[in-house]
Design a protein around this motif. Sequence first.
Motif, short mmCIF file in Angstrom:
data_model
loop_
_atom_site.label_atom_id
_atom_site.label_comp_id
_atom_site.label_asym_id
_atom_site.label_seq_id
_atom_site.Cartn_x
_atom_site.Cartn_y
_atom_site.Cartn_z
N SER A 72 -37.46 50.70 -53.87
CA SER A 72 -36.82 49.70 -53.00
C SER A 72 -36.10 48.63 -53.80
O SER A 72 -36.24 47.43 -53.55
N VAL A 73 -35.32 49.05 -54.77
CA VAL A 73 -34.52 48.14 -55.58
C VAL A 73 -33.06 48.34 -55.22
O VAL A 73 -32.55 49.47 -55.24
N SER A 103 -30.43 39.76 -55.25
CA SER A 103 -31.43 38.72 -55.00
C SER A 103 -32.18 39.02 -53.71
O SER A 103 -31.67 39.70 -52.82
N ALA A 104 -33.38 38.53 -53.62
CA ALA A 104 -34.20 38.73 -52.42
C ALA A 104 -33.51 38.15 -51.19
O ALA A 104 -33.65 38.68 -50.08
N ALA A 105 -32.75 37.10 -51.36
CA ALA A 105 -32.07 36.46 -50.22
C ALA A 105 -30.95 37.32 -49.65
O ALA A 105 -30.66 37.25 -48.45
N TRP A 107 -31.00 40.60 -49.65
CA TRP A 107 -31.47 41.93 -49.23
C TRP A 107 -32.82 41.89 -48.73
O TRP A 107 -33.83 41.77 -48.73
#
Length: 107
Positions: A72-73, A103-105, A107
Amino acid sequence: MSRPERSVFVCSQQRPPGHPRGCCAAQGSQAVLQAFWKELQARNAYEQVGITYSGCLGPCDGGVNVLVFPDSVLYSRVKPEDVPEIFEKHLLGGEVVARLAASAASW
Protein backbone atom coordinates in the motif's frame (compact mmCIF):
# COMPACT_ATOMS: atom_id res chain seq x y z
CA MET A 1 3.02 -19.01 -13.05
CA SER A 2 2.87 -18.37 -9.32
CA ARG A 3 1.38 -15.33 -7.61
CA PRO A 4 3.93 -12.49 -7.47
CA GLU A 5 5.13 -11.17 -4.12
CA ARG A 6 4.33 -7.58 -5.10
CA SER A 7 2.04 -6.01 -7.67
CA VAL A 8 2.63 -2.66 -9.33
CA PHE A 9 -0.19 -0.55 -10.76
CA VAL A 10 0.78 2.34 -13.02
CA CYS A 11 -1.97 4.91 -13.50
CA SER A 12 -2.74 5.27 -17.20
CA GLN A 13 -5.84 7.44 -16.82
CA GLN A 14 -6.61 9.58 -19.86
CA ARG A 15 -8.73 12.71 -19.74
CA PRO A 16 -9.42 15.36 -22.35
CA PRO A 17 -6.84 18.15 -22.70
CA GLY A 18 -7.57 20.98 -20.28
CA HIS A 19 -9.46 18.78 -17.81
CA PRO A 20 -9.17 20.41 -14.36
CA ARG A 21 -7.81 17.25 -12.70
CA GLY A 22 -5.25 16.50 -15.40
CA CYS A 23 -4.17 12.91 -15.92
CA CYS A 24 -1.20 10.62 -15.62
CA ALA A 25 -1.27 9.72 -19.32
CA ALA A 26 -0.48 13.34 -20.20
CA GLN A 27 2.42 13.25 -17.75
CA GLY A 28 4.11 10.22 -19.32
CA SER A 29 2.52 7.16 -17.75
CA GLN A 30 3.07 5.04 -20.85
CA ALA A 31 6.83 5.61 -20.67
CA VAL A 32 6.82 4.74 -16.94
CA LEU A 33 4.85 1.56 -17.61
CA GLN A 34 7.27 0.57 -20.37
CA ALA A 35 10.21 1.22 -18.04
CA PHE A 36 8.71 -1.13 -15.41
CA TRP A 37 8.13 -3.84 -18.02
CA LYS A 38 11.71 -3.41 -19.28
CA GLU A 39 13.11 -3.82 -15.74
CA LEU A 40 10.90 -6.84 -15.15
CA GLN A 41 12.25 -8.49 -18.29
CA ALA A 42 15.87 -7.54 -17.66
CA ARG A 43 15.76 -8.92 -14.13
CA ASN A 44 13.62 -11.94 -15.03
CA ALA A 45 11.59 -11.14 -11.90
CA TYR A 46 8.27 -12.62 -13.02
CA GLU A 47 7.93 -14.66 -9.82
CA GLN A 48 8.50 -11.62 -7.60
CA VAL A 49 6.70 -8.78 -9.39
CA GLY A 50 3.52 -8.29 -11.40
CA ILE A 51 3.05 -5.07 -13.37
CA THR A 52 -0.09 -3.70 -14.95
CA TYR A 53 -1.71 -0.42 -15.93
CA SER A 54 -4.65 0.97 -13.98
CA GLY A 55 -7.24 3.69 -14.00
CA CYS A 56 -7.09 6.72 -11.73
CA LEU A 57 -5.34 6.20 -8.41
CA GLY A 58 -6.45 9.49 -6.88
CA PRO A 59 -4.04 12.42 -6.62
CA CYS A 60 -3.95 13.37 -10.32
CA ASP A 61 -1.90 16.52 -9.77
CA GLY A 62 0.94 14.28 -8.51
CA GLY A 63 1.17 11.99 -11.51
CA VAL A 64 2.55 9.74 -12.75
CA ASN A 65 1.21 7.71 -9.82
CA VAL A 66 2.36 4.15 -9.11
CA LEU A 67 0.83 1.91 -6.44
CA VAL A 68 2.67 -1.07 -4.91
CA PHE A 69 0.69 -3.86 -3.24
CA PRO A 70 0.48 -5.50 -0.79
CA ASP A 71 2.58 -2.73 0.79
CA SER A 72 0.00 0.00 0.00
CA VAL A 73 2.69 2.47 -1.03
CA LEU A 74 1.81 5.18 -3.52
CA TYR A 75 4.62 6.78 -5.45
CA SER A 76 4.01 10.15 -7.11
CA ARG A 77 5.73 12.14 -9.83
CA VAL A 78 7.42 8.97 -11.07
CA LYS A 79 9.60 9.32 -14.16
CA PRO A 80 11.07 6.49 -16.25
CA GLU A 81 14.49 7.15 -14.75
CA ASP A 82 13.06 6.46 -11.23
CA VAL A 83 11.94 2.94 -12.14
CA PRO A 84 15.26 1.09 -11.65
CA GLU A 85 15.54 2.52 -8.13
CA ILE A 86 11.95 1.57 -7.23
CA PHE A 87 12.53 -1.89 -8.67
CA GLU A 88 15.82 -2.51 -6.86
CA LYS A 89 15.04 -0.95 -3.50
CA HIS A 90 11.33 -1.60 -3.03
CA LEU A 91 10.13 -4.36 -5.31
CA LEU A 92 13.11 -6.63 -4.73
CA GLY A 93 14.54 -5.22 -1.49
CA GLY A 94 11.44 -4.23 0.47
CA GLU A 95 12.66 -0.67 1.17
CA VAL A 96 10.32 2.22 0.31
CA VAL A 97 11.88 4.93 -1.87
CA ALA A 98 11.03 7.82 0.48
CA ARG A 99 11.76 10.64 -1.96
CA LEU A 100 8.99 9.41 -4.29
CA ALA A 101 6.44 8.22 -1.70
CA ALA A 102 3.23 10.25 -1.66
CA SER A 103 2.46 12.05 1.57
CA ALA A 104 -0.20 10.61 3.86
CA ALA A 105 -2.27 13.77 3.31
CA SER A 106 -2.48 13.23 -0.45
CA TRP A 107 -3.39 9.57 -0.22
